[in-house]
Design an enzyme around this catalytic site. Sequence first.
Site, mmCIF file in Angstrom:
data_model
loop_
_atom_site.group_PDB
_atom_site.id
_atom_site.type_symbol
_atom_site.label_atom_id
_atom_site.label_comp_id
_atom_site.label_asym_id
_atom_site.label_seq_id
_atom_site.Cartn_x
_atom_site.Cartn_y
_atom_site.Cartn_z
ATOM 1 N N LYS A 56 0.843 -1.204 0.000
ATOM 2 C CA LYS A 56 0.000 0.000 0.000
ATOM 3 C C LYS A 56 0.873 1.247 0.000
ATOM 4 C CE LYS A 56 -0.305 -0.352 4.991
ATOM 5 N NZ LYS A 56 -1.100 -0.841 6.118
ATOM 6 N N ARG A 158 -11.598 -0.456 14.113
ATOM 7 C CA ARG A 158 -11.317 0.442 12.996
ATOM 8 C C ARG A 158 -12.090 -0.020 11.760
ATOM 9 N NH1 ARG A 158 -5.258 1.011 10.611
ATOM 10 N NH2 ARG A 158 -5.898 -0.971 9.730
ATOM 11 N N TYR A 304 14.115 30.583 7.284
ATOM 12 C CA TYR A 304 12.865 31.209 7.737
ATOM 13 C C TYR A 304 12.838 31.334 9.251
ATOM 14 C CZ TYR A 304 10.748 30.462 3.127
ATOM 15 O OH TYR A 304 10.459 30.471 1.798
ATOM 16 N N MET A 352 10.532 24.380 1.837
ATOM 17 C CA MET A 352 9.769 23.482 0.965
ATOM 18 C C MET A 352 10.660 22.682 0.007
ATOM 19 S SD MET A 352 6.572 24.239 -1.595
ATOM 20 C CE MET A 352 5.505 25.019 -0.414
HETATM 21 C C1 LIG Z 1 -0.278 -1.971 6.673
HETATM 22 C C2 LIG Z 1 -0.906 -3.235 6.991
HETATM 23 C C3 LIG Z 1 -0.127 -4.390 7.179
HETATM 24 C C4 LIG Z 1 1.399 -4.373 7.201
HETATM 25 O O1 LIG Z 1 1.842 -3.768 8.372
HETATM 26 P P1 LIG Z 1 3.412 -3.655 8.750
HETATM 27 O O2 LIG Z 1 3.393 -3.266 10.166
HETATM 28 O O3 LIG Z 1 3.954 -2.576 7.866
HETATM 29 O O4 LIG Z 1 4.020 -4.958 8.499
HETATM 30 C C5 LIG Z 1 -0.792 -5.591 7.385
HETATM 31 N N1 LIG Z 1 -2.146 -5.643 7.423
HETATM 32 C C6 LIG Z 1 -2.916 -4.545 7.257
HETATM 33 C C7 LIG Z 1 -4.399 -4.666 7.314
HETATM 34 C C8 LIG Z 1 -2.326 -3.308 7.057
HETATM 35 O O5 LIG Z 1 -3.090 -2.229 6.909
#
Ligand SMILES: *Cc1c(COP(=O)(O)O)cnc(C)c1O
Length: 417
Positions: A56, A158, A304, A352
């Site tokens: 992801k 969640r 800045y 930036m």
């Molecule tokens: C991101 C995620 C993982 C992987 O998590 P890591 O801690 O990066 O290994 C596994 N399962 C779900 C549902 C996630 O959202």
Amino acid sequence: MRVARPRRAAPADAVRPTRAEIHLGHLRHNLRVLERAMGRGVAADAERPAIWAVLKADAYGHGAPATARTLERAGAAGLCVALLEEAIELREAGIRIPILVMGGYYGPQHRGLEDALHHDLVPVVYHAGQIEHLSRVVRARGAGRARVHLKVDTGMARLGVAPLELDGVLEAISRSPEVELDGLMSHLACADAKDVEPTLAQLRRFDDAYEHTRRFGLAPRVRHIANSAGALRMPRSRFDLVRPGIAVYGVAPCPPDERDPDTTGPRPRAVGEKHPLADLKPVMRVRSEIVALRTIGDGEHVGYGHTYVARGKRVIATIAMGYADGLSRALSNRGDVLVRGKRAPIAGVVSMDLTSVDVTDIPLAAVGDEAVVLGSQDGPLGSDEITAEEIATRMGTIPWEPLTHISRRVPRFYRDP
Ligand SMILES: *Cc1c(COP(=O)(O)O)cnc(C)c1O
């Protein structure tokens, strides 16, 4: 459905010397480390958990298509993403192995489920409306079955069906011969914590949900709950497949002194063997260059807000990377970069596009010298490394964040090997 295409800076477009180097050899190495930790070479294939790497957020900033191709060729059994559009991008890049869409969001009216079927993705579902929509889609197509993974909430509150609502979803699945319950999954909230009790409680709830599902006459082929920390620290959480993310990219999900909290399963390794978490190799290295250099006098300011004040004569180098590239502004006056193999502290606030560093103690620092923001550097003054863990600690966050923050403006250069 129209799916937005991600836009990335391409290496060919790069004029600026700022880039992320992605070490594909390290990616393969980390997959091997995970496979060995899961019992490759010890247990039969059927007995050890399959590895479905998590890609992801553009593979945690590493670039999802190239990461996916490398892992697929190296033998990863499957991939996981959060978004439907991330999954479609991988299919369009030619990825053939199973892809799990973990976010479970397919738009209002669940229309995206049609795209999921069309692209041969494995949708995660968690309410009856999704099942009903899927079965209508499959009936309309007049062929095949939709294989889904059902997410149950075991203590994260969640995403996933709550235990009290599980019956409704299981009934919907039982009523829908077009939908096959291929997997039962959940997600761990505290797998990286010292205290294992919350994780054990989640595993008990996951077992309960499985027993409940079986009593409904449904038999999910696979169960999974483990992220990197679960897979590597809590053997009991491995089940049929594991979903490591951060470890695939060579970053440990917990500090070195908390690698082995679990006494409820087999040790992760043979006596004398290196702990898998100590064997991972960081895949990403981010580097820029010094593009300007100046000497300032006592009492002069940098950047800045004039937050940096020179004590005596200082040499200030400007590097071509800022917070819009993913060098966090939280590192203002507290982070380091590597120049000529030695640390140089960030001077003033990160802006930036540019960051100033104090190179007074780096003899012969010059315009054109490499400045490493993440990763290791060997130079005439020594060798050192800035890890994602170190950056995260300085920022007051977790290593996942600095990795995913390296922006699309920074071109990824793939090194193989
Ligand atoms: C991101 C995620 C993982 C992987 O998590 P890591 O801690 O990066 O290994 C596994 N399962 C779900 C549902 C996630 O959202």
